[in-house]
Scaffold this active site. Structure first.
Site, PDB file in Angstrom:
ATOM      1  N   CYS A  69       0.934  -1.247  -0.074  1.00 23.96           N
ATOM      2  CA  CYS A  69      -0.081   0.162  -0.397  1.00 23.96           C
ATOM      3  C   CYS A  69       1.582   1.002  -0.139  1.00 23.96           C
ATOM      4  O   CYS A  69       1.789   1.425   1.178  1.00 23.96           O
ATOM      5  CB  CYS A  69      -0.287   0.424   1.591  1.00 23.96           C
ATOM      6  SG  CYS A  69      -2.257   1.634   1.599  1.00 23.96           S
ATOM      7  N   CYS A 124       0.363   3.214   3.531  1.00 27.87           N
ATOM      8  CA  CYS A 124       0.712   2.751   4.774  1.00 27.87           C
ATOM      9  C   CYS A 124       1.532   1.381   4.468  1.00 27.87           C
ATOM     10  O   CYS A 124       1.988   1.370   5.877  1.00 27.87           O
ATOM     11  CB  CYS A 124      -0.591   2.392   5.733  1.00 27.87           C
ATOM     12  SG  CYS A 124      -1.300   0.967   4.985  1.00 27.87           S
ATOM     13  N   CYS A 153      -7.746  -1.325   1.731  1.00 31.23           N
ATOM     14  CA  CYS A 153      -6.022  -1.430   2.684  1.00 31.23           C
ATOM     15  C   CYS A 153      -6.967  -1.849   3.782  1.00 31.23           C
ATOM     16  O   CYS A 153      -7.808  -1.229   4.198  1.00 31.23           O
ATOM     17  CB  CYS A 153      -5.539  -0.663   2.359  1.00 31.23           C
ATOM     18  SG  CYS A 153      -3.946  -0.754   3.529  1.00 31.23           S
ATOM     19  N   CYS A 188      -4.925   0.662   6.723  1.00 34.59           N
ATOM     20  CA  CYS A 188      -5.011   2.241   6.939  1.00 34.59           C
ATOM     21  C   CYS A 188      -6.791   2.758   5.616  1.00 34.59           C
ATOM     22  O   CYS A 188      -7.011   4.120   5.567  1.00 34.59           O
ATOM     23  CB  CYS A 188      -3.895   3.442   5.876  1.00 34.59           C
ATOM     24  SG  CYS A 188      -3.772   2.899   4.428  1.00 34.59           S
ATOM     25  N   CYS A 194      -8.360  -5.540  -9.571  1.00 35.40           N
ATOM     26  CA  CYS A 194      -8.051  -4.531 -10.715  1.00 35.40           C
ATOM     27  C   CYS A 194      -7.859  -3.298  -9.253  1.00 35.40           C
ATOM     28  O   CYS A 194      -8.845  -3.075  -9.330  1.00 35.40           O
ATOM     29  CB  CYS A 194      -9.326  -4.503 -11.543  1.00 35.40           C
ATOM     30  SG  CYS A 194      -9.178  -4.101 -12.970  1.00 35.40           S
TER      31      CYS A 194
END
EC number: 1.8.4.12
Length: 128
Positions: free
Chosen positions: A44, A47, A93, A96, A116
């Site tokens: 991510c 984070c 995510c 976060c 996707c």
């Protein structure tokens, strides 16, 4: 705007902020990881939470990085998304809550899934 939004704006580029925090989408075939073949783990951008392994990445022809599985149960969360007059499943995510993209049930086996994902939401850490 909240203090948290201001913190994200300071950390992220405008494109990353719009996609990850405001749920925008990058144009197809424009993201830096759409055609990437490098080996590693995608994290991510917000984070650093590990999300996808390059071993599950494939060319879906959609114009966005596509994966047939997540790295672990701690990687992503899924939410109903009825925006834009469609029924989709949003992927965020799990750490976060950053918007990553959507998951569809038209991917390859063994899962039959196509995650996707926007390139701007990802940071590839290559294996050495």
């Amino acid at each position: 705007m909240t203090d948290k939004d201001e913190q994200w704006q300071q950390k992220l580029t405008p494109e990353q902020f719009n996609i990850c925090r405001l749920k925008a989408t990058e144009p197809p075939f424009t993201g830096k990881y759409a055609d990437c073949k490098k080996d590693g783990i995608y994290h991510c951008i917000c984070c650093g939470n590990p999300l996808f392994d390059s071993a599950t990445k494939y060319d879906s022809g959609s114009g966005w990085p596509s994966f047939w599985d997540v790295l672990s149960e701690q990687s992503v969360a899924e939410h109903a998304d009825v925006s834009h007059g469609m029924r989709r499943v949003e992927v965020t995510c799990k750490s976060c809550d950053a918007h990553l993209g959507h998951v569809f049930e038209d991917g390859p086996q063994p899962t039959g899934l196509r995650y996707c994902i926007n390139s701007a939401a990802l940071d590839l850490k290559e294996r050495s």
